[in-house]
Design a protein around this motif. Structure first.
Motif, PDB file in Angstrom:
ATOM      1  N   MET A  55       0.855  -1.185   0.000  1.00  0.00           N
ATOM      2  CA  MET A  55       0.000   0.000   0.000  1.00  0.00           C
ATOM      3  C   MET A  55       0.892   1.237   0.000  1.00  0.00           C
ATOM      4  SD  MET A  55      -2.706   1.352   2.901  1.00  0.00           S
ATOM      5  CE  MET A  55      -3.770  -0.073   2.831  1.00  0.00           C
ATOM      6  N   PHE A  56       0.837   2.000  -1.097  1.00  0.00           N
ATOM      7  CA  PHE A  56       1.589   3.250  -1.196  1.00  0.00           C
ATOM      8  C   PHE A  56       0.660   4.384  -0.771  1.00  0.00           C
ATOM      9  CE2 PHE A  56       3.386   0.343  -4.337  1.00  0.00           C
ATOM     10  CZ  PHE A  56       4.714   0.339  -3.928  1.00  0.00           C
ATOM     11  N   THR A  57       1.143   5.258   0.112  1.00  0.00           N
ATOM     12  CA  THR A  57       0.222   6.206   0.718  1.00  0.00           C
ATOM     13  C   THR A  57       0.949   7.427   1.247  1.00  0.00           C
ATOM     14  OG1 THR A  57      -1.630   6.375   2.284  1.00  0.00           O
ATOM     15  CG2 THR A  57       0.352   5.195   3.038  1.00  0.00           C
ATOM     16  N   PHE A  79      -7.326   6.436   8.090  1.00  0.00           N
ATOM     17  CA  PHE A  79      -6.714   5.695   9.191  1.00  0.00           C
ATOM     18  C   PHE A  79      -7.211   4.247   9.290  1.00  0.00           C
ATOM     19  CE2 PHE A  79      -5.424   9.446  12.200  1.00  0.00           C
ATOM     20  CZ  PHE A  79      -4.391   9.762  11.332  1.00  0.00           C
ATOM     21  N   PRO A  80      -8.504   3.964   9.099  1.00  0.00           N
ATOM     22  CA  PRO A  80      -8.943   2.570   9.222  1.00  0.00           C
ATOM     23  C   PRO A  80      -8.268   1.625   8.224  1.00  0.00           C
ATOM     24  CG  PRO A  80     -10.825   4.036   9.413  1.00  0.00           C
ATOM     25  CD  PRO A  80      -9.658   4.886   8.983  1.00  0.00           C
ATOM     26  N   LEU A  81      -7.888   2.131   7.058  1.00  0.00           N
ATOM     27  CA  LEU A  81      -7.184   1.282   6.099  1.00  0.00           C
ATOM     28  C   LEU A  81      -5.789   0.940   6.613  1.00  0.00           C
ATOM     29  CD1 LEU A  81      -8.227   2.899   2.682  1.00  0.00           C
ATOM     30  CD2 LEU A  81      -9.226   0.938   3.866  1.00  0.00           C
ATOM     31  N   TYR A  82      -5.138   1.902   7.241  1.00  0.00           N
ATOM     32  CA  TYR A  82      -3.832   1.617   7.843  1.00  0.00           C
ATOM     33  C   TYR A  82      -3.972   0.605   8.978  1.00  0.00           C
ATOM     34  CZ  TYR A  82      -2.587   6.107   5.619  1.00  0.00           C
ATOM     35  OH  TYR A  82      -2.394   7.139   4.743  1.00  0.00           O
ATOM     36  N   ASP A  83      -5.002   0.780   9.797  1.00  0.00           N
ATOM     37  CA  ASP A  83      -5.230  -0.116  10.920  1.00  0.00           C
ATOM     38  C   ASP A  83      -5.408  -1.550  10.426  1.00  0.00           C
ATOM     39  OD1 ASP A  83      -5.802  -0.542  13.785  1.00  0.00           O
ATOM     40  OD2 ASP A  83      -7.832  -0.990  13.089  1.00  0.00           O
ATOM     41  N   ALA A  84      -6.157  -1.713   9.352  1.00  0.00           N
ATOM     42  CA  ALA A  84      -6.363  -3.043   8.784  1.00  0.00           C
ATOM     43  C   ALA A  84      -5.076  -3.606   8.205  1.00  0.00           C
ATOM     44  CB  ALA A  84      -7.443  -2.980   7.705  1.00  0.00           C
ATOM     45  N   ALA A  85      -4.294  -2.732   7.562  1.00  0.00           N
ATOM     46  CA  ALA A  85      -3.064  -3.194   6.910  1.00  0.00           C
ATOM     47  C   ALA A  85      -2.071  -3.740   7.922  1.00  0.00           C
ATOM     48  CB  ALA A  85      -2.435  -2.050   6.115  1.00  0.00           C
ATOM     49  N   VAL A  86      -1.901  -3.055   9.047  1.00  0.00           N
ATOM     50  CA  VAL A  86      -0.873  -3.480  10.011  1.00  0.00           C
ATOM     51  C   VAL A  86      -1.347  -4.631  10.884  1.00  0.00           C
ATOM     52  CG1 VAL A  86       0.174  -1.201  10.039  1.00  0.00           C
ATOM     53  CG2 VAL A  86      -1.551  -1.755  11.751  1.00  0.00           C
ATOM     54  N   LYS A  87      -2.664  -4.838  11.004  1.00  0.00           N
ATOM     55  CA  LYS A  87      -3.174  -5.891  11.882  1.00  0.00           C
ATOM     56  C   LYS A  87      -3.486  -7.190  11.157  1.00  0.00           C
ATOM     57  CE  LYS A  87      -5.038  -2.819  15.447  1.00  0.00           C
ATOM     58  NZ  LYS A  87      -6.273  -2.281  16.081  1.00  0.00           N
ATOM     59  N   THR A  88      -3.495  -7.165   9.840  1.00  0.00           N
ATOM     60  CA  THR A  88      -3.760  -8.405   9.123  1.00  0.00           C
ATOM     61  C   THR A  88      -2.549  -9.329   9.248  1.00  0.00           C
ATOM     62  OG1 THR A  88      -4.631  -9.280   7.037  1.00  0.00           O
ATOM     63  CG2 THR A  88      -2.835  -7.706   6.881  1.00  0.00           C
ATOM     64  N   ASP A  89      -2.740 -10.615   8.955  1.00  0.00           N
ATOM     65  CA  ASP A  89      -1.665 -11.594   9.100  1.00  0.00           C
ATOM     66  C   ASP A  89      -1.473 -12.332   7.783  1.00  0.00           C
ATOM     67  OD1 ASP A  89       0.269 -13.244  10.141  1.00  0.00           O
ATOM     68  OD2 ASP A  89      -1.161 -14.620  11.083  1.00  0.00           O
ATOM     69  N   PRO A  90      -0.341 -12.112   7.103  1.00  0.00           N
ATOM     70  CA  PRO A  90       0.753 -11.203   7.477  1.00  0.00           C
ATOM     71  C   PRO A  90       0.377  -9.756   7.175  1.00  0.00           C
ATOM     72  CG  PRO A  90       1.225 -12.189   5.363  1.00  0.00           C
ATOM     73  CD  PRO A  90      -0.047 -12.848   5.849  1.00  0.00           C
ATOM     74  N   PRO A  91       1.059  -8.804   7.800  1.00  0.00           N
ATOM     75  CA  PRO A  91       0.726  -7.398   7.551  1.00  0.00           C
ATOM     76  C   PRO A  91       0.934  -7.012   6.090  1.00  0.00           C
ATOM     77  CG  PRO A  91       2.164  -7.637   9.464  1.00  0.00           C
ATOM     78  CD  PRO A  91       2.143  -8.957   8.778  1.00  0.00           C
ATOM     79  N   LEU A  92       0.127  -6.083   5.627  1.00  0.00           N
ATOM     80  CA  LEU A  92       0.320  -5.520   4.298  1.00  0.00           C
ATOM     81  C   LEU A  92       1.383  -4.428   4.392  1.00  0.00           C
ATOM     82  CD1 LEU A  92      -0.704  -5.298   1.332  1.00  0.00           C
ATOM     83  CD2 LEU A  92      -2.355  -3.611   2.150  1.00  0.00           C
ATOM     84  N   ARG A  93       2.387  -4.511   3.531  1.00  0.00           N
ATOM     85  CA  ARG A  93       3.480  -3.541   3.607  1.00  0.00           C
ATOM     86  C   ARG A  93       2.978  -2.133   3.296  1.00  0.00           C
ATOM     87  NH1 ARG A  93       9.546  -4.075   0.948  1.00  0.00           N
ATOM     88  NH2 ARG A  93      10.386  -2.164   1.869  1.00  0.00           N
ATOM     89  N   LEU A  94       3.297  -1.208   4.168  1.00  0.00           N
ATOM     90  CA  LEU A  94       2.954   0.204   3.989  1.00  0.00           C
ATOM     91  C   LEU A  94       4.205   0.968   3.569  1.00  0.00           C
ATOM     92  CD1 LEU A  94       0.738   1.027   7.114  1.00  0.00           C
ATOM     93  CD2 LEU A  94       0.028   1.181   4.748  1.00  0.00           C
ATOM     94  N   VAL A  95       4.109   1.716   2.484  1.00  0.00           N
ATOM     95  CA  VAL A  95       5.203   2.582   2.043  1.00  0.00           C
ATOM     96  C   VAL A  95       4.646   3.996   1.968  1.00  0.00           C
ATOM     97  CG1 VAL A  95       6.907   3.060   0.257  1.00  0.00           C
ATOM     98  CG2 VAL A  95       6.248   0.695   0.737  1.00  0.00           C
ATOM     99  N   ASP A  96       5.052   4.836   2.919  1.00  0.00           N
ATOM    100  CA  ASP A  96       4.545   6.202   2.950  1.00  0.00           C
ATOM    101  C   ASP A  96       5.529   7.133   2.261  1.00  0.00           C
ATOM    102  OD1 ASP A  96       6.196   5.535   5.260  1.00  0.00           O
ATOM    103  OD2 ASP A  96       5.781   7.560   5.987  1.00  0.00           O
ATOM    104  N   VAL A  97       5.015   8.021   1.445  1.00  0.00           N
ATOM    105  CA  VAL A  97       5.806   8.869   0.556  1.00  0.00           C
ATOM    106  C   VAL A  97       5.611  10.331   0.917  1.00  0.00           C
ATOM    107  CG1 VAL A  97       5.668   7.134  -1.287  1.00  0.00           C
ATOM    108  CG2 VAL A  97       3.952   8.974  -1.175  1.00  0.00           C
ATOM    109  N   ARG A  98       6.228  11.219   0.141  1.00  0.00           N
ATOM    110  CA  ARG A  98       6.204  12.649   0.451  1.00  0.00           C
ATOM    111  C   ARG A  98       5.233  13.452  -0.413  1.00  0.00           C
ATOM    112  NH1 ARG A  98      10.371  14.252   3.816  1.00  0.00           N
ATOM    113  NH2 ARG A  98       9.047  16.099   3.938  1.00  0.00           N
ATOM    114  N   HIS A  99       4.613  12.814  -1.385  1.00  0.00           N
ATOM    115  CA  HIS A  99       3.625  13.495  -2.233  1.00  0.00           C
ATOM    116  C   HIS A  99       2.693  12.422  -2.783  1.00  0.00           C
ATOM    117  CE1 HIS A  99       1.783  15.918  -5.382  1.00  0.00           C
ATOM    118  NE2 HIS A  99       2.402  16.980  -4.934  1.00  0.00           N
ATOM    119  N   GLU A 100       1.395  12.728  -2.810  1.00  0.00           N
ATOM    120  CA  GLU A 100       0.432  11.709  -3.249  1.00  0.00           C
ATOM    121  C   GLU A 100       0.678  11.218  -4.671  1.00  0.00           C
ATOM    122  OE1 GLU A 100      -1.605  13.760   0.177  1.00  0.00           O
ATOM    123  OE2 GLU A 100      -0.499  14.446  -1.601  1.00  0.00           O
ATOM    124  N   GLN A 101       1.182  12.087  -5.541  1.00  0.00           N
ATOM    125  CA  GLN A 101       1.425  11.601  -6.901  1.00  0.00           C
ATOM    126  C   GLN A 101       2.477  10.490  -6.889  1.00  0.00           C
ATOM    127  OE1 GLN A 101       2.796  14.717  -9.508  1.00  0.00           O
ATOM    128  NE2 GLN A 101       4.910  14.560  -8.814  1.00  0.00           N
TER     129      GLN A 101
END
Length: 552
Positions: A1-3, A10-32
């Motif tokens: 999940m790029f974000t 926030f609920p999408l992040y909550d689901a991503a980190v609590k699922t098994d296995p977690p969904l990898r979150l990659v947070d960036v500096r601009h939405e584009q």
């Protein structure tokens, strides 16, 4: 999940980190950048990419990137937050109706207002994005829907086979092209003397590269490869004539274009001698992809692998189960009766082009000729490298000189021409191809759009080699404006700007190169570094890429 973080999602992040296995979150500096990374994921892995953005400016910041995915036929799902329904119209934070903004550049754009329907709506978004013709789908959720709780039947997804082109769960099998359409194209090939086959990115995205390669080899068709079709025939293949594309398209009497639009990159579908234009065949993965702005001799729509398999079978007498009578033909002979000198003439033109380029690739001129950068880069590129272009003139040289050994490893902005794709593409490439070299070729103008996301590379420990062609100007605009008006304006950038120091300040590494003999050792250090590394090469500002089209 790029974000990029926002309270509406926030609920999408909550689901991503609590699922098994977690969904990898990659947070960036601009939405584009998040959407560009999702697009590159889709184009490299042939599975849908996912970007999540917050409401309002989070969505509007992503529009150019969504449009790029639309033009590139990349299956991307963009999920977004939205102001609450119960206060709609009262002026909530970041309240705006997003879908009308995204509708023209997506396969679908909508809002889910009910918590119980969120899962099914997301499932449908992925299914639709993956269906030919592939493309982005936008879905936002009202605040009540995404923060709410409800019982729901969850859609069931079947895992895709490893190494296979992925088709989304519940998607109908790809439609085979009409047999009569394939027969008409086969008939045109039987009478053609100077045929050319143009392969585009959809051949790769549709998993048709093996069938296309077999068709070209069985039928002895000269091939021009565009976009991610580069590498379907490896560099040095006797049928690969991309380096002689001008001569091939100018002299052809039949041009078959498969998996790419007949847009400005292909002269809008006008080929052959002016006094005797070539017949044109257009093949797309869906009926709405067939060109309507120019006269076609024939067309076909449907699964591209099935098309190439059927065409080869009809012209060689091979069964669709694989038996082929090609052994009855002399080695290297074509089953379609084309001029036997056509292929060799184009092969000679390719060799002549390479010979003419050799002095530029080894140029000792100072300031540095941009071609010299590619002369050194080609010596150290692995066969499975991912090469990313984000720029104007500097990346045009890459398009000319970089001929991949394998398909699917070339990424550029595509026909929409949106700069700023490079950092997002590089982030995704390093994740999707962890063992491969990832090289971002960055114009100094393009650097201004997204270089801050070198911070993302650093934070997520994603080493990438970035080569900045620094000519201190907007070369793609500067030289044409001079030609039209005799002067240029708004085309200058800071000469020798230290983009390498920007990356170093963000926690990466880099260096400035001002002489030709400094390029090779700098590249060696960059590839050896376990960090994002920018090689900032100051090039001759007076060198313009010798282009033959402006796109207008």
């Amino acid at each position: 999940m790029f974000t990029l973080s926002g309270g509406h999602v926030f609920p999408l992040y909550d689901a991503a980190v609590k699922t098994d296995p977690p969904l990898r979150l990659v947070d960036v500096r601009h939405e584009q950048t998040a959407v560009f990374a999702a697009e590159a994921t889709a184009r490299l892995t042939r599975t849908p990419g996912l970007a999540v953005v917050t409401a309002g400016p989070g969505v509007t910041n992503s529009v150019s990137a969504v449009t790029t995915a639309w033009f590139n036929g990349a299956p991307v799902v963009v999920l977004a937050g939205r102001a609450p329904d119960y206060r709609w119209g009262a002026g909530s934070l970041q309240e705006i109706d997003h879908p009308p903004l995204l509708a023209p550049v997506t396969k679908a754009a909508g809002t889910e207002h009910e918590t119980a329907k969120v899962a099914a709506a997301v499932h449908e978004a992925f299914r639709l994005a993956s269906s030919p013709h592939r493309g982005p789908v936008f879905l936002d959720f009202s605040l009540e829907a995404i923060y709410g709780e409800a019982a729901a039947d969850l859609p069931v997804s079947e895992p895709a086979p490893a190494q296979a082109p992925v088709r989304a769960p519940a998607q109908a099998p790809a439609q085979a092209p009409d047999e009569a359409d394939v027969s008409r194209i086969a008939a045109l090939l039987r009478t053609a003397q100077r045929p050319v086959l143009v392969l585009g990115s959809d051949v790769w995205l549709g998993g048709a590269e093996a069938a296309a390669r077999q068709a070209a080899q069985e039928l002895r068709l000269p091939v021009i490869a565009n976009g991610q079709a580069r590498g379907i025939l490896p560099r040095g293949h006797d049928l690969l004539v991309t380096r002689a594309r001008s001569a091939a398209l100018r002299e052809a009497d039949l041009v078959i274009v498969a998996g790419t639009p007949l847009d400005f990159r292909l002269g809008y579908g006008s080929f052959g001698p002016q006094e005797s234009p070539a017949r044109v065949v257009h093949v797309a993965d869906a009926p709405d992809g067939i060109a309507t702005h120019t006269e076609l001799a024939a067309s076909a729509a449907g699964d591209l692998s099935a098309f190439f398999t059927a065409l080869t079978a009809e012209l060689t007498g091979a069964s669709l189960t694989g038996a082929s009578p090609t052994a009855a033909r002399p080695a290297g002979a074509s089953p379609i009766g084309a001029d036997p000198g056509w292929g060799p003439r184009l092969a000679e033109a390719v060799q002549a082009a390479r010979a003419a380029d050799a002095p530029l690739l080894a140029s000792a001129a100072e300031p540095v000729h941009p071609a010299r950068i590619y002369g050194e880069l080609l010596k150290v590129l692995d066969d499975d490298a991912v090469v990313i272009g984000d720029g104007g003139d500097f990346v045009s040289f890459a398009g000319k000189y970089v001929e991949p050994e394998r398909p699917g490893g070339w990424l550029d902005p595509g026909p929409f021409g949106c700069l700023g794709t490079g950092l997002g593409y590089a982030i995704a490439a390093r994740i999707a191809r962890p063992a491969a070299q990832v090289v971002l070729l960055l114009g100094d103008g393009a650097a201004g759009f997204s270089l801050m996301d070198a911070d993302t590379l650093v934070r997520h420990r994603l080493p990438v080699v970035i080569i900045c062609g620094n000519n201190g100007g907007w070369g793609l605009e500067k030289h044409p404006m001079r030609a039209i008006y005799g002067y240029d304006v708004a085309a200058e950038l800071q000469p020798g700007c230290r983009y390498d120091e920007v990356v170093r300040a963000l926690g990466g590494a880099g260096e400035l190169v001002t002489t030709p003999d400094g390029i090779a050792p700098a590249l060696r250090r960059a590839f050896a570094a376990d960090a994002p590394y920018l090689v900032n090469v100051v090039t001759d500002a007076e060198i313009a890429y010798p282009r033959s089209t402006t796109g207008v």
